[in-house]
Design a protein around this motif. Structure first.
Motif, PDB file in Angstrom:
ATOM      1  N   ILE A   7     -29.687  -8.290 -43.078  1.00 29.35           N
ATOM      2  CA  ILE A   7     -29.487  -6.745 -43.099  1.00 29.35           C
ATOM      3  C   ILE A   7     -28.136  -6.206 -43.024  1.00 29.35           C
ATOM      4  N   ARG A   8     -27.475  -6.930 -41.966  1.00 26.67           N
ATOM      5  CA  ARG A   8     -26.263  -6.154 -41.247  1.00 26.67           C
ATOM      6  C   ARG A   8     -25.012  -6.194 -42.217  1.00 26.67           C
ATOM      7  N   GLN A   9     -24.747  -7.310 -42.753  1.00 29.74           N
ATOM      8  CA  GLN A   9     -23.705  -7.211 -43.757  1.00 29.74           C
ATOM      9  C   GLN A   9     -23.980  -6.545 -44.938  1.00 29.74           C
ATOM     10  N   MET A  10     -25.198  -6.703 -45.412  1.00 30.18           N
ATOM     11  CA  MET A  10     -25.552  -5.843 -46.416  1.00 30.18           C
ATOM     12  C   MET A  10     -25.475  -4.515 -46.468  1.00 30.18           C
ATOM     13  N   ALA A  11     -26.035  -3.872 -45.188  1.00 31.66           N
ATOM     14  CA  ALA A  11     -26.151  -2.761 -45.007  1.00 31.66           C
ATOM     15  C   ALA A  11     -24.506  -1.960 -44.910  1.00 31.66           C
ATOM     16  N   PHE A  12     -23.622  -2.940 -44.246  1.00 36.19           N
ATOM     17  CA  PHE A  12     -22.279  -2.344 -44.100  1.00 36.19           C
ATOM     18  C   PHE A  12     -21.665  -2.278 -45.512  1.00 36.19           C
ATOM     19  N   GLY A  13     -21.808  -3.266 -45.954  1.00 35.77           N
ATOM     20  CA  GLY A  13     -21.252  -3.506 -47.514  1.00 35.77           C
ATOM     21  C   GLY A  13     -21.567  -2.184 -48.427  1.00 35.77           C
ATOM     22  N   ILE A  14     -22.842  -2.025 -48.455  1.00 42.93           N
ATOM     23  CA  ILE A  14     -23.334  -1.171 -49.407  1.00 42.93           C
ATOM     24  C   ILE A  14     -23.044   0.190 -48.798  1.00 42.93           C
ATOM     25  N   VAL A  44     -19.427   8.132 -61.070  1.00 47.33           N
ATOM     26  CA  VAL A  44     -18.806   7.153 -60.174  1.00 47.33           C
ATOM     27  C   VAL A  44     -19.235   6.457 -59.284  1.00 47.33           C
ATOM     28  N   ILE A  45     -19.977   7.379 -58.245  1.00 48.26           N
ATOM     29  CA  ILE A  45     -20.707   6.817 -57.140  1.00 48.26           C
ATOM     30  C   ILE A  45     -21.892   5.709 -57.540  1.00 48.26           C
ATOM     31  N   SER A  46     -22.566   6.181 -58.424  1.00 50.43           N
ATOM     32  CA  SER A  46     -23.577   4.915 -58.760  1.00 50.43           C
ATOM     33  C   SER A  46     -22.986   3.774 -59.169  1.00 50.43           C
ATOM     34  N   VAL A  47     -21.894   3.904 -60.073  1.00 47.01           N
ATOM     35  CA  VAL A  47     -21.539   2.556 -60.632  1.00 47.01           C
ATOM     36  C   VAL A  47     -20.816   1.665 -59.471  1.00 47.01           C
ATOM     37  N   GLY A  48     -20.096   2.597 -58.612  1.00 42.69           N
ATOM     38  CA  GLY A  48     -19.249   1.691 -57.626  1.00 42.69           C
ATOM     39  C   GLY A  48     -20.288   1.210 -56.532  1.00 42.69           C
ATOM     40  N   THR A  49     -21.485   2.003 -56.378  1.00 44.54           N
ATOM     41  CA  THR A  49     -22.327   1.219 -55.424  1.00 44.54           C
ATOM     42  C   THR A  49     -23.037   0.214 -56.105  1.00 44.54           C
ATOM     43  N   LEU A  50     -23.632   0.404 -57.231  1.00 46.37           N
ATOM     44  CA  LEU A  50     -24.582  -0.484 -57.949  1.00 46.37           C
ATOM     45  C   LEU A  50     -23.685  -1.965 -57.885  1.00 46.37           C
ATOM     46  N   LEU A  51     -22.260  -1.778 -58.274  1.00 46.33           N
ATOM     47  CA  LEU A  51     -21.743  -3.262 -58.360  1.00 46.33           C
ATOM     48  C   LEU A  51     -21.810  -4.019 -56.870  1.00 46.33           C
ATOM     49  N   GLN A  52     -21.676  -3.286 -55.711  1.00 50.77           N
ATOM     50  CA  GLN A  52     -21.787  -3.718 -54.457  1.00 50.77           C
ATOM     51  C   GLN A  52     -23.295  -4.347 -54.224  1.00 50.77           C
ATOM     52  N   VAL A  53     -24.213  -3.487 -54.650  1.00 45.36           N
ATOM     53  CA  VAL A  53     -25.656  -3.843 -54.523  1.00 45.36           C
ATOM     54  C   VAL A  53     -25.843  -5.266 -55.295  1.00 45.36           C
ATOM     55  N   LEU A  54     -25.502  -5.638 -56.510  1.00 47.75           N
ATOM     56  CA  LEU A  54     -25.533  -6.669 -57.144  1.00 47.75           C
ATOM     57  C   LEU A  54     -24.983  -7.823 -56.526  1.00 47.75           C
ATOM     58  N   LEU A  55     -23.733  -7.720 -56.128  1.00 49.74           N
ATOM     59  CA  LEU A  55     -23.019  -8.592 -55.257  1.00 49.74           C
ATOM     60  C   LEU A  55     -23.826  -9.055 -54.149  1.00 49.74           C
ATOM     61  N   CYS A  56     -24.362  -8.051 -53.345  1.00 52.86           N
ATOM     62  CA  CYS A  56     -25.178  -8.411 -52.149  1.00 52.86           C
ATOM     63  C   CYS A  56     -26.568  -9.056 -52.559  1.00 52.86           C
ATOM     64  N   GLY A  57     -27.210  -8.614 -53.542  1.00 55.47           N
ATOM     65  CA  GLY A  57     -28.406  -9.330 -54.089  1.00 55.47           C
ATOM     66  C   GLY A  57     -28.234 -10.594 -54.277  1.00 55.47           C
ATOM     67  N   VAL A  58     -27.071 -11.169 -55.254  1.00 55.80           N
ATOM     68  CA  VAL A  58     -26.852 -12.526 -55.449  1.00 55.80           C
ATOM     69  C   VAL A  58     -26.540 -13.069 -54.249  1.00 55.80           C
ATOM     70  N   TRP A  59     -25.975 -12.463 -53.167  1.00 54.08           N
ATOM     71  CA  TRP A  59     -25.546 -13.360 -51.811  1.00 54.08           C
ATOM     72  C   TRP A  59     -27.083 -13.542 -51.134  1.00 54.08           C
ATOM     73  N   LEU A  60     -27.937 -12.665 -51.123  1.00 50.76           N
ATOM     74  CA  LEU A  60     -29.182 -12.769 -50.301  1.00 50.76           C
ATOM     75  C   LEU A  60     -29.962 -13.861 -51.055  1.00 50.76           C
ATOM     76  N   LEU A  61     -29.832 -13.857 -52.404  1.00 49.89           N
ATOM     77  CA  LEU A  61     -30.695 -14.670 -53.309  1.00 49.89           C
ATOM     78  C   LEU A  61     -30.256 -16.228 -53.126  1.00 49.89           C
ATOM     79  N   PHE A  62     -29.148 -16.367 -53.167  1.00 48.08           N
ATOM     80  CA  PHE A  62     -28.545 -17.781 -53.388  1.00 48.08           C
ATOM     81  C   PHE A  62     -28.167 -18.462 -51.670  1.00 48.08           C
ATOM     82  N   SER A  63     -27.437 -17.685 -50.891  1.00 44.57           N
ATOM     83  CA  SER A  63     -27.038 -18.069 -49.656  1.00 44.57           C
ATOM     84  C   SER A  63     -27.096 -17.226 -48.581  1.00 44.57           C
TER      85      SER A  63
END
Length: 827
Positions: free
Chosen positions: A628-635, A676-695
């Motif tokens: 959670i630490r990098q995901m929390a930081f990034g989001i 703007v806030i929703s789109v900017g945050t959602l893209l980071q959430v999607l990136l972190c989700g892919v990260w958690l899913l594959f590696s």
């Protein structure tokens, strides 16, 4: 055995004719064979060197006199009596040979080959003039022959007796050749072969830790074969031979000087002597002259109990010697038997009177005519003389060794038969006719009278398992250093713990240098050939002699750095909370309204979480923290930077919407900022989700970065995903920076774009400098750098964006008025 089973009359007739035929042939005349005989149902033969040879010059004119009868061997006569005693003991036993009387034929070999063979044929044929292939004594079979002393003589006896398959049991012949069952099928012995002795001596050397030894041996089959076996045994055990020299009879004094020079020039303290005692005397005289003491002499059985070398003259040299001696044992009743012998009791004993004369230094009076006068200068033997063991000069009766072997040989004459002797021990023969390998280990210690005495300090059993072969009482051994501690004999001193052996070019393996173990390796034993690495979770101590647990390193709350960062993070999180409180309290003032209150509230909350998310990086990395630490930081930072981007966009839109006929008025509402806030945050959430899913990230232990430490850290799983996350934040910050920079020329009374510009500049500067620091740092300092970057960037944002407004609200309230802010559609 070739035996003529004829009647007595026919047998005597045949033997007489053969004897007459032999006399008629042309041959050298032969002396009649005489011996000590006792009749019985079964006969046992015995060959003993009762007399020692006394050679005379050969003229080749007359027949040479080979019989050396001038020197009577008291020791050999004792061995002879051991055989007589054993025969009598067997005859007295109701279980050994019931209803059968055992007799014997004993012959004097004079320690020469010719009488040995003549005595052998005498026992085989039972004639005064031996006749080959005939036995002329009816119904009195020969069970076997005991003898001889010298291996060379026993070999010739065995060749003759082997033809007829008569058992031969030697009590003193040690040549390994006699173990060959193909050539000597009926030979047995009660003394171990020299092969076993050489092996045992080699093992004795290794047992005491002597790895650098010299070898001296007689230049004959006995010494050369012993050296060969010794070398094999020592090399197999990892020891080294400093030198090998041979003792020669020719030019004995010069040879002794060369041997002494070899000993003196060698660093080996332990020297093995594989020799007989008489051949060592010239060398011992030379060593005494050079005062060569403080050496360890290792004796073979041929001289380990020698009375010739036990004199006071050699005490300083041979004191502390250790070696193998023929195993001794108790012979119950033999002492009483030996002290009871008397010429009048055993008149058939042809050697008795001569023994009596030598022992009592007297002369038996022959029957003389009355007219012959007495010779008063001669001491005559008395009929009432009795033997006193305490006054005899030979001690072998007290600790019988060869005597014990003679006694044992009469209890066996069948291969692979096990029998228990009267003394209680068991005697067996192997396939080569050898008994169980057993030696006494004797130590030469000085006596009160200055002579040396051989003290039994242990025993060697060659047939026992390796760990049980030596039974030693170390405390009873007195070395030549007059100490109880075993003296060393090594080429190089033992390498201590933490060091390893390094070979020296052109030197034996026992000569080496000691070099420290390489970094990261240990040696926990002396004389280690190689250093070893510690387990992955351990490291060498400072001495490199043992492994200790590695230091586990991570950014802990309790260490100064972790405590400092924790305190700063907690204090930093209070700043946006305080600002949020001010903004809520002054929410109706123009400054707060002009800065878009809702976005400011959301930005302050996200900044509070930015400070607090750094705490997840401190402490032991658990799987949950790593996930959670990098995901929390990034989001969270994505929310924060998206809010700033929305603020920047709203500033640009607000000023441009005031222009006539502007199409931006419809975007001036709060909905755009939320998009703007929703789109900017959602893209980071999607990136972190892919990260958690594959590696996904996971706890990892780094043992390679720093020697001696285990760095417990979170492995990011995918470094590409990590850098993509940071790059996305950088992209949002860059867009905000560019927009704010372009809006910096708007009127000062309303414009907060320049503050956003400074904040984004500070934000980008922190994270740009973080990249090289992250790549060049290892261990817990990587985490510390990221925590520092989070705190620094968060502090830069709240300082640059909100502190100027708080300054106006709290310290310059006159500037917080509508006159300063007249903007339509805002608030």
């Amino acid at each position: 055995m070739l035996c003529v089973r004829l009647s007595s009359l026919v047998l005597v007739s045949v033997c007489s004719r053969v004897e007459a035929r032999v006399e008629a042939t042309c041959r050298l005349s032969s002396e009649e064979v005489r011996g000590y005989a006792k009749e019985g149902d079964i006969l046992i033969g015995g060959i003993f060197a009762v007399h020692l040879p006394d050679f005379t010059p050969i003229s080749f004119v007359t027949k040479p006199s080979w019989v050396g009868r001038k020197t009577f061997s008291l020791q050999s006569y004792q061995w002879l009596q051991a055989m007589v005693f054993a025969v009598e003991e067997i005859n007295r036993s109701p279980t050994l040979l019931p209803n059968v009387t055992l007799g014997f034929r004993i012959h004097d070999s004079c320690m020469m080959m010719k009488p040995v063979l003549e005595g052998t044929f005498w026992m085989l044929s039972e004639r005064k003039l031996p006749i080959p292939n005939y036995r002329c004594l009816d119904k009195k079979p020969l069970a076997g022959i005991v003898g001889d002393t010298i291996s060379l003589h026993s070999v010739q006896m065995a060749r003759v007796l082997g033809l007829y398959r008569y058992p031969q049991i030697s009590y003193f012949s040690t040549s390994p050749l006699l173990s060959d069952r193909q050539h000597f099928p009926s030979f047995f012995r009660t003394i171990p072969s020299d092969d076993f002795q050489a092996q045992g001596l080699g093992q004795l050397v290794i047992h005491f830790g002597w790895t650098w030894v010299g070898i001296l041996a007689t230049d004959n089959d006995y010494g050369q074969h012993g050296v060969q076996i010794l070398q094999q045994e020592l090399v197999k055990a990892g020891a080294c031979i400093a030198f090998t020299e041979y003792i020669r009879n020719i030019y004995a004094e010069k040879n002794a000087q060369l041997l002494a020079k070899a000993i003196r020039g060698s660093s080996a303290n332990a020297i093995i002597f594989f020799s007989s005692d008489i051949l060592l005397i010239p060398l011992m005289d030379e060593l005494v002259g050079e005062n060569m003491t403080r050496r360890i002499w290792i004796a073979s059985e041929a001289w380990s109990t020698s009375p010739l070398l036990s004199v006071e003259k050699y005490s300083s040299i041979l004191s502390g010697s250790i070696g193998f001696a023929i195993h001794s044992g108790d012979i119950p009743g033999f002492k009483e038997h030996f002290t009871s012998i008397h010429p009048s009791v055993s008149p058939e004993d042809i050697f008795m009177k001569e023994f009596w004369e030598n022992n009592f230094n007297c002369k038996w009076q022959e029957e003389t005519p009355p007219q012959i006068s007495w010779n008063y200068s001669t001491k005559y033997c008395l009929e009432n003389d009795q033997l006193d063991i305490s006054k005899t000069f030979y001690s072998d009766l007290v600790v019988p060794r060869v005597t014990y072997n003679v006694y044992s040989a009469l209890l066996h004459y069948v291969r692979n038969v096990r029998s228990r002797k009267e003394a209680g021990s068991e005697l067996t023969f192997d396939a080569g006719g050898n008994p169980q390998t057993q030696y006494d280990i004797v130590n030469w210690q000085p006596g009160i009278d200055g002579t040396l005495k051989q003290v039994i300090v242990g025993r060697y059993k060659g047939n026992a398992p390796a760990r049980n072969r030596f039974i030693l009482n170390i405390s009873t051994i007195l070395w030549n250093t007059q100490e109880r501690q075993v003296p060393p004999s090594v080429c190089s001193r033992a390498c201590q713990l933490g060091y390893r052996k390094a070979a020296i070019k052109r030197k034996p393996i026992c000569c080496f240098l000691c070099v420290p173990c390489p970094a990261g390796e240990i040696s926990n034993a002396t004389n280690s050939a190689e250093c070893s690495k510690c387990p992955w979770n351990e490291r060498p101590n400072t001495k490199q002699d043992r492994c200790i647990p590695k230091t586990v390193e991570f950014l802990s709350y309790v260490e100064p750095l972790g405590t400092t960062l924790t305190a700063v993070s907690n204090l930093g999180s209070l700043m946006p909370v305080a600002v949020l409180g001010i903004y809520i309290h002054y929410r109706k003032t123009p400054v707060v309204k002009a800065s878009n209150r809702n976005l400011s509230y959301l930005l302050l909350l996200s900044l509070t979480l930015c400070f607090l998310c750094s705490l997840i990086f401190i402490g032991y990395p658990t799987p949950e923290k790593c996930l959670i630490r990098q995901m929390a930081f990034g989001i969270i930072f994505a929310v924060c930077v998206s809010c700033i981007l929305a603020k920047t966009i709203m500033v640009v839109i607000a000023f441009n919407a005031t222009k006539p006929n502007s199409n931006l008025r419809r975007w001036a509402g709060p909905k755009l900022s939320y998009v703007v806030i929703s789109v900017g945050t959602l893209l980071q959430v999607l990136l972190c989700g892919v990260w958690l899913l594959f590696s996904p990230p996971f706890p990892d232990q780094d043992i390679h970065t720093q020697i001696g430490k285990i760095i417990v850290q979170c492995n990011e799983g995918s470094s590409v995903a990590f850098w993509c996350m940071l790059a996305y934040l950088g992209l949002l910050a860059t867009i905000s920076f560019i927009l704010a920079f372009l809006a910096r020329t708007l009127p000062d009374c309303f414009n907060e774009a320049k503050f956003i510009t400074f904040s984004m500049l500070a934000f980008l500067s922190v994270w740009t400098s973080f990249i090289p620091a992250y790549l060049s740092t290892r261990g817990k300092y990587i985490v510390a750098m990221e925590v520092f970057a989070i705190i620094s960037s968060s502090s830069a944002l709240i300082t640059c964006i909100f502190f100027p407004k708080c300054y106006i609200i709290l310290l310059r309230p006159e500037m917080n008025s509508k006159k300063k802010y007249i903007v339509k559609g805002i608030g």
